[in-house]
Design a protein around this motif. Structure first.
Motif, short mmCIF file in Angstrom:
data_model
loop_
_atom_site.label_atom_id
_atom_site.label_comp_id
_atom_site.label_asym_id
_atom_site.label_seq_id
_atom_site.Cartn_x
_atom_site.Cartn_y
_atom_site.Cartn_z
N GLU A 180 0.85 -1.20 0.00
CA GLU A 180 0.00 0.00 0.00
C GLU A 180 0.89 1.24 0.00
OE1 GLU A 180 -4.10 -0.26 2.24
OE2 GLU A 180 -2.50 -1.09 3.49
N ILE A 234 1.03 4.46 -1.03
CA ILE A 234 0.72 5.82 -0.59
C ILE A 234 0.44 5.85 0.91
CG2 ILE A 234 -0.80 7.79 -0.93
CD1 ILE A 234 0.15 7.45 -3.58
N GLU A 258 6.05 3.67 -7.48
CA GLU A 258 4.94 3.06 -6.75
C GLU A 258 3.76 4.02 -6.64
OE1 GLU A 258 4.61 -0.06 -5.66
OE2 GLU A 258 6.59 -0.64 -6.38
N SER A 259 4.04 5.27 -6.36
CA SER A 259 2.96 6.26 -6.24
C SER A 259 2.23 6.41 -7.57
CB SER A 259 3.50 7.64 -5.84
OG SER A 259 4.29 7.55 -4.69
N LYS A 267 1.92 4.36 -9.93
CA LYS A 267 1.08 3.20 -10.21
C LYS A 267 -0.29 3.38 -9.57
CE LYS A 267 4.32 -0.41 -9.99
NZ LYS A 267 4.76 -1.53 -9.14
N GLU A 268 -0.29 3.90 -8.36
CA GLU A 268 -1.59 4.10 -7.69
C GLU A 268 -2.39 5.21 -8.37
OE1 GLU A 268 -2.57 4.07 -3.72
OE2 GLU A 268 -1.16 2.51 -3.16
N LYS A 298 -4.34 4.20 -11.47
CA LYS A 298 -5.64 3.54 -11.30
C LYS A 298 -6.76 4.56 -11.36
CE LYS A 298 -3.92 0.36 -7.86
NZ LYS A 298 -4.08 0.13 -6.41
N GLU A 323 -10.02 7.47 -4.43
CA GLU A 323 -10.35 6.16 -4.96
C GLU A 323 -11.60 5.61 -4.31
OE1 GLU A 323 -6.49 4.02 -5.02
OE2 GLU A 323 -7.74 2.53 -6.04
#
Ligand code: ARG
Length: 571
Positions: free
Chosen positions: A189, A191, A239-240, A242-243, A246, A387
């Motif tokens: 996870e 963020i 990584e950020s 990627k979120e 979405k 989200e």
């Protein structure tokens, strides 16, 4: 050409016959009014401004002018006092408007004013390792709509996601991760985990000020290309992102560039050198600043005493880069109103550097997203993650579909289109500088001024066409009288206004013009549908009325598209 332009040309032509030569059709167009009630006419032209040129009283001018104007699309022209009142031949206007729309389809309302020139639009721009906030949602939604609208006006929008991926906070984050971080947790996870490391850093730093120094040191290392620092930073960023992707996928938004602040790291020395050469830098407490006293603004901070650069430095480098890369007609920054001063300073510094093109840069500010009258914040407890908002909206729509139309094909895709559309429209229907009150009820209802309402109206119109076995592409010849009702006329005049509305939205960077327009159009269409028989009429009348419905479908769909909403044909 819409009927208002045609009327303006006739009036301008008549005026030049009368010896007035400084009222061209564009000027006349700007003077046209709508009479207070339709019995007085559809368009009114006031003659006051002509009194001087013609040395006559306005009523005399009106009388003379009225005698000189005639022909399609006009049915009658009358002088009433100082006004020339024009009555349209509704049948020929209807044929013209509907014919144009059905012929042009989705390109109806397009213009070439932008001449294909670039317009970089800085939008979304969330900060790495932090939650995507409501402010970033607003920027994404408003910026994306502005990009679509500019494209419709013939510009080439360049969507730039100016990620907040640089700055002292990354030094702090690296320190926190090295002390307390857990790779697996970050991966699971990103963020959430990075945010909690960041929060912990600040909590611990209250008792241990040395942490702050370490944070600064690590940022300096990062700026100087230290391998470990670079590696961690890149990982946090990936990584950020990627979120964030979405969210962008759900919303169907994409970017031409995700060059964020870090991209300008190697482009900032040049900015500092340029400022120095132009004699604009001064020292203040060891830091380098550009003084802006003459504009009553605080100085713009360019370099800190430890040599680190700042947000403003990166925006200066980005402005130069965008000017050189895109040779833009305009450059747009869709960023919250709380950064107003930052952009005023940025533009002034560019102006002081002697760059004329700074005049073509626009900060397009917007207000806050409020919940129960308070700012929706992503700090600590009050997190309303975007989200989750989107997921909730989609789930709510899914429920409605299960209740009302369980056999609908593509249920999931339609739920996404309507749920996400509700969130987007809720934002865009009001002028962007107004604060938005976040409200589920208001956002998701299928009645009232919502995205689902407009989408639903569009789907109703589509279903009407299916039931009536409407044949697209068939030549439109309107049966006499088929569209003679005030309901039909209300639809036709609004359809005719679409190009003008787009232009206004573009000139003011104001998508709400289109938001309000599609609501109006959906409303007048629903009134028409409720009060005028369509399917049960004889063939000619039915075909004429369906042609109007088909034109409504084209324009609602295109209006929704400009705002960033899909228009499902069934829901
Ligand atoms: N990342 C910034 C923030 O979240 C917004 C960046 C806006 N764009 C810019 N060129 N400054 O506040």
């Amino acid at each position: 050409m819409g009927y208002k332009q045609q009327a303006a040309e006739k009036i301008a032509g008549a005026l030049s016959q009368m010896g007035v030569d400084n009222f061209d059709s564009e000027t006349v167009y700007g003077m046209l009014e709508t009479p207070p009630n339709p019995e007085m006419g559809d368009i009114a032209f006031p003659c006051f401004q002509l009194a001087k040129a013609l040395r006559k009283a306005p009523p005399m001018i009106a009388a003379e002018l009225a005698g000189q104007i005639s022909g399609t699309p006009l049915r009658e022209v009358k002088a009433v006092g100082p006004y020339v009142n024009l009555f349209l031949d509704q049948q020929s206007v209807a044929a013209q408007v509907i014919g144009t729309i059905l012929e042009q389809g989705g390109t109806y309302g397009s213009s070439a004013v932008g001449e294909g020139r670039n317009v970089p639009i800085d939008l979304s721009s969330p900060n790495i390792a932090k939650p995507f906030s409501m402010g970033h949602l607003r920027s994404t939604v408003i910026g994306n709509a502005i990009a679509n609208i500019m494209e419709k006006q013939g510009y080439k929008p360049v969507r730039i996601n100016h990620l907040g991926d640089w700055g002292t906070q990354f030094g702090k984050l690296i320190v926190a991760y090295r002390l307390w971080g857990d790779e697996a947790k970050v991966k699971a996870e990103p963020i959430k985990e990075l945010l909690s490391l960041y929060i912990r850093f600040h909590e611990e730093a209250e008792n241990d000020p040395a942490l702050e120094d370490q944070g600064r040191e690590w940022f300096k290392k990062l700026e100087d290309g230290d391998e470990e620092a670079q590696h961690l930073w890149k990982w946090f960023r990936d990584e950020s992102l990627k979120e964030f992707m979405k969210i962008y996928e759900l919303m169907n938004v994409s970017f031409d560039s995700t060059n964020g602040e870090a991209f300008y790291n190697d482009k900032m020395d040049r900015v500092v050198t340029l400022l120095e050469e132009k004699g604009l830098l001064s020292e203040s407490d060891g830091a380098l600043v550009v003084n802006l006293d003459e504009y009553d603004m605080p100085p713009s901070l360019i370099k800190k005493s430890d040599g680190a650069t700042l947000y403003a430095t990166r925006d200066l480098a980005a402005a130069l880069y965008r000017h050189e890369t895109y040779d833009f007609a305009k450059a747009v920054y869709v960023v919250g109103n709380e950064q107003r001063l930052h952009f005023q300073q940025l533009f002034k510094v560019l102006e002081k550097m002697g760059y004329d093109w700074a005049r073509n840069m626009h900060h397009v500010p917007f207000g806050m997203m409020l919940k129960d009258g308070k700012k929706m914040s992503t700090r600590k407890g009050k997190v309303v993650l975007l989200e989750e908002v989107l997921a909730q909206a989609i789930a709510d729509v899914q429920k409605v579909i299960e209740e009302k139309n369980p056999s609908l094909a593509n249920k999931e895709e339609v739920a996404r289109q309507v749920g996400v559309g509700a969130v987007i429209f809720h934002d865009l229907k009001n002028f962007r500088l107004n604060d938005v009150n976040f409200s589920w009820e208001e956002m998701l209802t299928f009645e009232g001024e919502t995205g689902p309402y407009v989408q639903y109206s569009h789907a109703r119109a589509c279903s009407l066409l299916r039931k009536g076995n409407y044949q697209p592409g068939a030549a439109v010849s309107l049966a006499e009288g088929a569209l003679e009702s005030k309901e039909a006329w209300a639809v036709i005049t609004l359809l005719n206004n679409f190009p003008e509305v787009i232009q206004r939205a573009a000139d003011n960077f104001d998508p709400s013009q289109i938001g309000k327009y599609v609501i109006d159009l959906a409303q007048v269409f629903n009134k028409f549908y409720a009060n005028v028989r369509i399917l049960a009429e004889e063939e000619n009348i039915k075909a004429s009325r369906l042609a109007l419905v088909a034109a409504v479908v084209v324009v609602l769909k295109e209006g929704l598209r400009l705002l960033g909403l899909a228009a499902p044909e069934e829901m």
